[in-house]
Design a protein around this motif. Sequence first.
Motif, PDB file in Angstrom:
ATOM      1  N   ALA A 154       0.877  -1.540   0.000  1.00 55.72           N
ATOM      2  CA  ALA A 154       0.377  -0.064  -0.246  1.00 55.72           C
ATOM      3  C   ALA A 154       1.381   1.167  -0.108  1.00 55.72           C
ATOM      4  N   ILE A 155       0.380   2.216  -0.447  1.00 56.68           N
ATOM      5  CA  ILE A 155       0.898   3.576  -1.141  1.00 56.68           C
ATOM      6  C   ILE A 155       0.074   4.875  -0.629  1.00 56.68           C
ATOM      7  N   SER A 156       0.908   6.184   0.724  1.00 55.36           N
ATOM      8  CA  SER A 156       0.593   7.350   0.974  1.00 55.36           C
ATOM      9  C   SER A 156       0.593   7.997  -0.318  1.00 55.36           C
ATOM     10  N   ILE A 157      -0.331   8.565  -0.603  1.00 54.35           N
ATOM     11  CA  ILE A 157      -0.241   9.803  -1.822  1.00 54.35           C
ATOM     12  C   ILE A 157      -0.262  10.597  -0.773  1.00 54.35           C
ATOM     13  N   ALA A 158       0.983  11.969  -0.526  1.00 56.64           N
ATOM     14  CA  ALA A 158       0.949  12.685  -0.183  1.00 56.64           C
ATOM     15  C   ALA A 158       1.478  13.875  -0.819  1.00 56.64           C
ATOM     16  N   LEU A 159       1.493  14.625  -1.985  1.00 61.66           N
ATOM     17  CA  LEU A 159       1.295  15.212  -3.452  1.00 61.66           C
ATOM     18  C   LEU A 159       0.305  16.031  -3.363  1.00 61.66           C
ATOM     19  N   PRO A 160       1.073  17.016  -3.891  1.00 62.41           N
ATOM     20  CA  PRO A 160       0.102  18.772  -4.001  1.00 62.41           C
ATOM     21  C   PRO A 160      -0.902  17.533  -4.510  1.00 62.41           C
ATOM     22  N   THR A 161      -2.678  18.485  -4.822  1.00 57.31           N
ATOM     23  CA  THR A 161      -4.306  17.577  -4.966  1.00 57.31           C
ATOM     24  C   THR A 161      -3.656  17.443  -6.465  1.00 57.31           C
TER      25      THR A 161
ATOM     26  N   LYS B   2      -1.210  -1.271  -6.082  1.00 56.33           N
ATOM     27  CA  LYS B   2      -0.939  -0.885  -4.856  1.00 56.33           C
ATOM     28  C   LYS B   2      -1.877  -0.866  -4.295  1.00 56.33           C
ATOM     29  N   HIS B   3      -2.387  -0.793  -3.372  1.00 58.26           N
ATOM     30  CA  HIS B   3      -3.346   0.015  -2.337  1.00 58.26           C
ATOM     31  C   HIS B   3      -2.942   1.051  -2.140  1.00 58.26           C
ATOM     32  N   ILE B   4      -4.095   1.943  -2.380  1.00 57.48           N
ATOM     33  CA  ILE B   4      -3.638   3.961  -2.173  1.00 57.48           C
ATOM     34  C   ILE B   4      -4.524   4.445  -1.498  1.00 57.48           C
ATOM     35  N   ILE B   5      -3.872   5.158  -0.144  1.00 61.12           N
ATOM     36  CA  ILE B   5      -4.438   5.864   0.596  1.00 61.12           C
ATOM     37  C   ILE B   5      -3.616   7.481  -0.024  1.00 61.12           C
ATOM     38  N   CYS B   6      -4.951   8.243  -0.591  1.00 63.10           N
ATOM     39  CA  CYS B   6      -4.278   9.473  -1.363  1.00 63.10           C
ATOM     40  C   CYS B   6      -5.110  10.745   0.267  1.00 63.10           C
ATOM     41  N   GLU B   7      -4.333  11.370  -0.178  1.00 65.36           N
ATOM     42  CA  GLU B   7      -4.398  13.062   0.581  1.00 65.36           C
ATOM     43  C   GLU B   7      -6.040  13.375   0.121  1.00 65.36           C
ATOM     44  N   LYS B   8      -6.722  14.157   1.143  1.00 71.33           N
ATOM     45  CA  LYS B   8      -7.510  14.974   0.609  1.00 71.33           C
ATOM     46  C   LYS B   8      -7.567  16.300  -0.526  1.00 71.33           C
ATOM     47  N   PRO B   9      -8.586  16.495  -1.275  1.00 67.54           N
ATOM     48  CA  PRO B   9      -9.584  16.650  -1.750  1.00 67.54           C
ATOM     49  C   PRO B   9      -9.108  15.404  -2.787  1.00 67.54           C
ATOM     50  N   ILE B  10      -9.351  14.232  -3.180  1.00 65.49           N
ATOM     51  CA  ILE B  10     -10.148  13.194  -4.360  1.00 65.49           C
ATOM     52  C   ILE B  10      -8.736  13.597  -4.911  1.00 65.49           C
ATOM     53  N   ALA B  11      -8.812  15.182  -5.785  1.00 61.67           N
ATOM     54  CA  ALA B  11      -8.741  15.275  -7.346  1.00 61.67           C
ATOM     55  C   ALA B  11      -9.103  17.203  -7.840  1.00 61.67           C
ATOM     56  N   LEU B  12      -9.057  17.598  -7.993  1.00 62.46           N
ATOM     57  CA  LEU B  12      -9.305  18.578  -8.796  1.00 62.46           C
ATOM     58  C   LEU B  12     -10.776  18.534  -9.598  1.00 62.46           C
ATOM     59  N   THR B  13     -11.079  17.661 -10.546  1.00 65.88           N
ATOM     60  CA  THR B  13     -12.569  17.295 -11.254  1.00 65.88           C
ATOM     61  C   THR B  13     -12.805  16.174 -11.063  1.00 65.88           C
ATOM     62  N   LEU B  14     -14.639  16.324 -11.532  1.00 64.68           N
ATOM     63  CA  LEU B  14     -15.471  14.701 -10.628  1.00 64.68           C
ATOM     64  C   LEU B  14     -14.772  13.943 -12.228  1.00 64.68           C
ATOM     65  N   GLU B  15     -14.518  14.161 -12.740  1.00 64.25           N
ATOM     66  CA  GLU B  15     -13.697  13.417 -14.369  1.00 64.25           C
ATOM     67  C   GLU B  15     -12.346  12.110 -13.781  1.00 64.25           C
ATOM     68  N   ASP B  16     -11.299  12.973 -13.244  1.00 65.31           N
ATOM     69  CA  ASP B  16     -10.352  13.182 -12.125  1.00 65.31           C
ATOM     70  C   ASP B  16      -9.922  11.737 -11.749  1.00 65.31           C
TER      71      ASP B  16
ATOM     72  N   PHE C 179      -8.738   4.356  -0.735  1.00 64.43           N
ATOM     73  CA  PHE C 179      -8.782   5.820   0.526  1.00 64.43           C
ATOM     74  C   PHE C 179      -8.412   6.800  -0.126  1.00 64.43           C
ATOM     75  N   VAL C 180      -9.463   7.341   0.956  1.00 67.29           N
ATOM     76  CA  VAL C 180      -9.178   9.082   0.729  1.00 67.29           C
ATOM     77  C   VAL C 180      -9.100   9.697   1.747  1.00 67.29           C
ATOM     78  N   GLY C 181      -7.887  10.852   2.354  1.00 70.83           N
ATOM     79  CA  GLY C 181      -7.958  11.367   4.044  1.00 70.83           C
ATOM     80  C   GLY C 181      -9.125  12.368   4.414  1.00 70.83           C
ATOM     81  N   HIS C 182      -9.465  11.807   4.480  1.00 72.46           N
ATOM     82  CA  HIS C 182     -10.641  13.215   5.275  1.00 72.46           C
ATOM     83  C   HIS C 182     -10.729  13.097   6.615  1.00 72.46           C
ATOM     84  N   VAL C 183      -9.211  12.823   7.948  1.00 67.95           N
ATOM     85  CA  VAL C 183      -9.251  12.672   8.295  1.00 67.95           C
ATOM     86  C   VAL C 183     -10.051  13.810   9.413  1.00 67.95           C
TER      87      VAL C 183
END
Length: 328
Positions: free
Chosen positions: A64-71, A86-100, A116-120
Amino acid sequence: MKVAVLGCGGMGAIHASVYASLANAQLTAVCDANSQLADAMAAQTGAIPYYSFSDMLNNAEFDAISIALPTYLHKEYTLQAAKARKHIICEKPIALTLEDAQEMMAICEENGVRLFVGHVVRFFPDYNHLKQTLDSGKLGRPGVAHASRIGGHPGSWFADESLSGGVIVDLMIHDLDFLRSCFGEVESLYALSAAKEGLDYALVTLRFENGAIANVEANWGYPGPFHTKAEIAGSAGIIRANSLKSSSLQLVKQGTNSDTTGTVVIPGSPGYRSPYELQLEHFIRCIEDGSEALVTAEDAYKALELALYARESAVTGKAVYLKGGNAQ
């Protein structure tokens, strides 16, 4: 569960330090294009440092990987990680557009990995207590909620709305997600905003399908300390949380003949465990046993949807009416 962290800045440092302390995780790799950041994080945690994502994918061992990069980088690296199984734990927001966001969710599903998205905020004791009290029925019929999230302007790439989404998509989205978890789907919303150098402010009013109304405020540019407030009022009482007060949670109930005080103070958790620790431990457990997360990728999508509708309303000056999650 062997995990890696992509991005060794502020959020990445939090994720890496949490993984290094969790009993159900082993931090094996950290990655950042800034070699000094990667080396420093590796020295602190005992993980192996990498300076390119492809190098880490090809050589590191992790599930698994945490993606802690700019949105604006979330989609690109989520797709690469998902295709590498790889399972993914992405920081919020999930993306900049709904399509993405839709593409990220679809690729993860196609490759049999969890997203997973980090809405902590859902893991903060104060907010958890607010929702538990609401769900218990002690407040009666839900009526009105207020939430605010206020701090200094983070500057850097956050100042570019095309990269961060601005204060609504990056900051207010915490409260939009939380309030949706409390009251369900939104019927309509109306937003006001103001922005100039060093300031990004927004105020959004939400009407939920269950009849509740919420006012949500977010501000980048406050000269004082970062702070949050939340309040939920129902037909039988009000519950409040305020990060600036030492008493983290207060429940004010309607007076009765036997109630001479009118106020019951419920102390919040003293914070023995970080909300980030609770969140990441929970996500790892969900990967291990296949259970549904407290915050799903669909929840993250819905929160982004509300944030983007709020931005639209602020630009047009018109309310946005929703039905079934779609603007009318």
